[in-house]
Design a protein around this motif. Structure first.
Motif, PDB file in Angstrom:
ATOM      1  N   GLN A  45       0.826  -1.204   0.000  1.00  0.00           N
ATOM      2  CA  GLN A  45       0.000   0.000   0.000  1.00  0.00           C
ATOM      3  C   GLN A  45       0.863   1.259   0.000  1.00  0.00           C
ATOM      4  N   GLU A  46       0.230   2.402  -0.216  1.00  0.00           N
ATOM      5  CA  GLU A  46       0.865   3.685   0.056  1.00  0.00           C
ATOM      6  C   GLU A  46       0.211   4.254   1.304  1.00  0.00           C
ATOM      7  N   LEU A  47       1.000   4.997   2.079  1.00  0.00           N
ATOM      8  CA  LEU A  47       0.542   5.537   3.349  1.00  0.00           C
ATOM      9  C   LEU A  47       0.718   7.037   3.397  1.00  0.00           C
ATOM     10  N   CYS A  48      -0.158   7.687   4.132  1.00  0.00           N
ATOM     11  CA  CYS A  48       0.037   9.088   4.504  1.00  0.00           C
ATOM     12  C   CYS A  48      -0.093   9.163   6.019  1.00  0.00           C
ATOM     13  N   LEU A  49       1.007   9.510   6.683  1.00  0.00           N
ATOM     14  CA  LEU A  49       1.002   9.700   8.130  1.00  0.00           C
ATOM     15  C   LEU A  49       0.676  11.164   8.405  1.00  0.00           C
ATOM     16  N   VAL A  50      -0.371  11.405   9.167  1.00  0.00           N
ATOM     17  CA  VAL A  50      -0.783  12.771   9.498  1.00  0.00           C
ATOM     18  C   VAL A  50      -0.579  12.987  10.990  1.00  0.00           C
ATOM     19  N   LEU A  51       0.281  13.934  11.327  1.00  0.00           N
ATOM     20  CA  LEU A  51       0.555  14.246  12.725  1.00  0.00           C
ATOM     21  C   LEU A  51      -0.577  15.136  13.241  1.00  0.00           C
ATOM     22  N   LEU A  52      -1.446  14.549  14.034  1.00  0.00           N
ATOM     23  CA  LEU A  52      -2.598  15.287  14.544  1.00  0.00           C
ATOM     24  C   LEU A  52      -2.169  16.287  15.613  1.00  0.00           C
ATOM     25  N   PHE A  63      15.651   8.225   4.757  1.00  0.00           N
ATOM     26  CA  PHE A  63      15.055   9.474   5.236  1.00  0.00           C
ATOM     27  C   PHE A  63      15.062   9.504   6.764  1.00  0.00           C
ATOM     28  N   SER A  64      15.201  10.716   7.295  1.00  0.00           N
ATOM     29  CA  SER A  64      15.157  10.948   8.731  1.00  0.00           C
ATOM     30  C   SER A  64      14.615  12.350   8.948  1.00  0.00           C
ATOM     31  N   TRP A  65      13.357  12.433   9.360  1.00  0.00           N
ATOM     32  CA  TRP A  65      12.697  13.721   9.542  1.00  0.00           C
ATOM     33  C   TRP A  65      12.568  13.969  11.038  1.00  0.00           C
ATOM     34  N   GLN A  66      13.340  14.948  11.513  1.00  0.00           N
ATOM     35  CA  GLN A  66      13.530  15.149  12.934  1.00  0.00           C
ATOM     36  C   GLN A  66      12.627  16.252  13.492  1.00  0.00           C
ATOM     37  N   ASN A  67      12.159  16.027  14.722  1.00  0.00           N
ATOM     38  CA  ASN A  67      11.507  17.065  15.524  1.00  0.00           C
ATOM     39  C   ASN A  67      10.378  17.759  14.764  1.00  0.00           C
ATOM     40  N   LEU A  68       9.453  16.968  14.243  1.00  0.00           N
ATOM     41  CA  LEU A  68       8.310  17.498  13.507  1.00  0.00           C
ATOM     42  C   LEU A  68       7.160  17.790  14.464  1.00  0.00           C
ATOM     43  N   PRO A  80      -1.081  20.615   9.454  1.00  0.00           N
ATOM     44  CA  PRO A  80      -0.256  19.576  10.077  1.00  0.00           C
ATOM     45  C   PRO A  80       1.024  19.302   9.304  1.00  0.00           C
ATOM     46  N   PHE A  81       1.949  18.618   9.952  1.00  0.00           N
ATOM     47  CA  PHE A  81       2.999  17.893   9.261  1.00  0.00           C
ATOM     48  C   PHE A  81       2.430  16.535   8.846  1.00  0.00           C
ATOM     49  N   ALA A  82       2.873  16.041   7.697  1.00  0.00           N
ATOM     50  CA  ALA A  82       2.457  14.720   7.223  1.00  0.00           C
ATOM     51  C   ALA A  82       3.624  14.105   6.459  1.00  0.00           C
ATOM     52  N   ALA A  83       3.521  12.809   6.215  1.00  0.00           N
ATOM     53  CA  ALA A  83       4.565  12.112   5.462  1.00  0.00           C
ATOM     54  C   ALA A  83       3.916  11.130   4.509  1.00  0.00           C
ATOM     55  N   TYR A  84       4.376  11.125   3.270  1.00  0.00           N
ATOM     56  CA  TYR A  84       3.915  10.156   2.269  1.00  0.00           C
ATOM     57  C   TYR A  84       4.938   9.032   2.180  1.00  0.00           C
ATOM     58  N   LEU A  85       4.451   7.774   2.284  1.00  0.00           N
ATOM     59  CA  LEU A  85       5.310   6.600   2.200  1.00  0.00           C
ATOM     60  C   LEU A  85       4.791   5.678   1.107  1.00  0.00           C
ATOM     61  N   PRO A  86       5.584   5.404   0.084  1.00  0.00           N
ATOM     62  CA  PRO A  86       5.147   4.529  -1.003  1.00  0.00           C
ATOM     63  C   PRO A  86       5.235   3.057  -0.607  1.00  0.00           C
ATOM     64  N   PRO A  87       4.728   2.154  -1.453  1.00  0.00           N
ATOM     65  CA  PRO A  87       4.807   0.721  -1.150  1.00  0.00           C
ATOM     66  C   PRO A  87       6.244   0.276  -0.879  1.00  0.00           C
ATOM     67  N   GLY A  88       6.360  -0.685   0.036  1.00  0.00           N
ATOM     68  CA  GLY A  88       7.672  -1.228   0.369  1.00  0.00           C
ATOM     69  C   GLY A  88       8.447  -0.439   1.398  1.00  0.00           C
ATOM     70  N   THR A  89       7.870   0.626   1.921  1.00  0.00           N
ATOM     71  CA  THR A  89       8.569   1.490   2.871  1.00  0.00           C
ATOM     72  C   THR A  89       8.273   1.057   4.305  1.00  0.00           C
ATOM     73  N   ASP A  90       9.319   0.944   5.100  1.00  0.00           N
ATOM     74  CA  ASP A  90       9.193   0.738   6.541  1.00  0.00           C
ATOM     75  C   ASP A  90       9.691   1.993   7.245  1.00  0.00           C
ATOM     76  N   ALA A  91       9.010   2.368   8.315  1.00  0.00           N
ATOM     77  CA  ALA A  91       9.398   3.568   9.055  1.00  0.00           C
ATOM     78  C   ALA A  91       9.124   3.368  10.535  1.00  0.00           C
TER      79      ALA A  91
END
Length: 262
Positions: A45-52, A63-68, A80-91
């Protein structure tokens, strides 16, 4: 089957859509305390992480996104800050404070890279007028790269209606209407409040009216889906949409389209 998924007051998972409930859309929202971590795996899948709310670090291969994080509540007048993660991504998400974070999912495809979505990249707009006014923030609209996902958040003032006049997007008939499943993740301010949401089809094969409380999730497989906010409370919802074609074209309920002329 009820279209209302009740939230949990305890544990890391606030609310989650049961796997396989919808064909295209997946959703879960989590609470983390300072120092806690949340592993995230996109799989196919693709994911969008939304920091509520709160502050986090998001790290993975390349990738390393610090102190968001720049808001303590979804009711702050901030994107918000958010992050898009394509298929195959672990975070891994690491909480730098008390945190609430949403994980939005849809079918993915290769050809996209992980990317951070900063608040200044989110388009903000005002929709409606009078007691139909609400405040929209496009996090992952169809103008930005992704395969299936569409993500938007909306704040609706006390006593107002939203997703109104009622509209639907359940027919693959572009450019007139697109087929998109949808979830509504709700928060209410103050949190002891509630809002009302109705989901119904023209033939009433679906017709459910729900009292929705803080952190509950409403599932919209098809049909119209308006929201009403009682006096004294504010509404927030995070919409996740996905379907066979990544386009948002909706159809208003003709019984209520006269409201657009007011």
């Amino acid at each position: 089957m009820s279209l209302l998924v009740k939230s949990s007051k305890r544990g890391q998972t606030m609310v989650a859509l049961e796997a396989g409930r919808l064909e295209y859309v997946g959703f879960a929202a989590y609470r983390l305390s300072l120092g806690e971590t949340l592993p995230v795996s996109a799989g196919d899948q693709e994911l969008c992480l939304v920091l509520l709310s709160g502050r986090v670090t998001i790290e993975g291969a390349g990738f390393s996104w610090q102190n968001l994080g720049d808001r303590q509540s979804v009711f702050e007048d901030k994107s918000p800050f958010a992050a898009y993660l394509p298929p195959g991504t672990d975070a891994q998400v690491t909480a730098l404070s008390d945190v609430q974070i949403a994980v939005c999912a849809a079918p993915g495809a290769q050809g996209f890279a992980p990317r951070l979505i900063r608040p200044e990249q989110c388009k903000r707009s005002v929709r409606g007028k009078g007691a139909n006014t609400r405040y929209v923030c496009d996090i992952l609209p169809d103008s930005e790269p992704a395969h299936s996902l569409l993500v938007v958040e909306v704040r609706t003032p006390s006593g107002h209606s939203s997703s109104y006049p009622p509209h639907k997007h359940d027919t693959d008939d572009l450019p007139h209407q697109s087929f998109l499943e949808e979830t509504y993740y709700h928060q209410v301010n103050p949190p002891q409040g509630f809002v009302f949401q109705r989901v119904y089809t023209d033939d009433r094969s679906i017709d459910q009216a729900m009292a929705v409380e803080n952190s509950d999730l409403v599932v919209v497989p098809k049909g119209y889906h308006p929201v009403s906010v009682p006096y004294g409370y504010e509404s927030y919802y995070l919409n996740v949409m996905a379907g066979p074609k990544r386009a948002w074209h909706f159809h208003n309920d003709p019984q209520h389209s006269w409201l657009l002329d007011l």
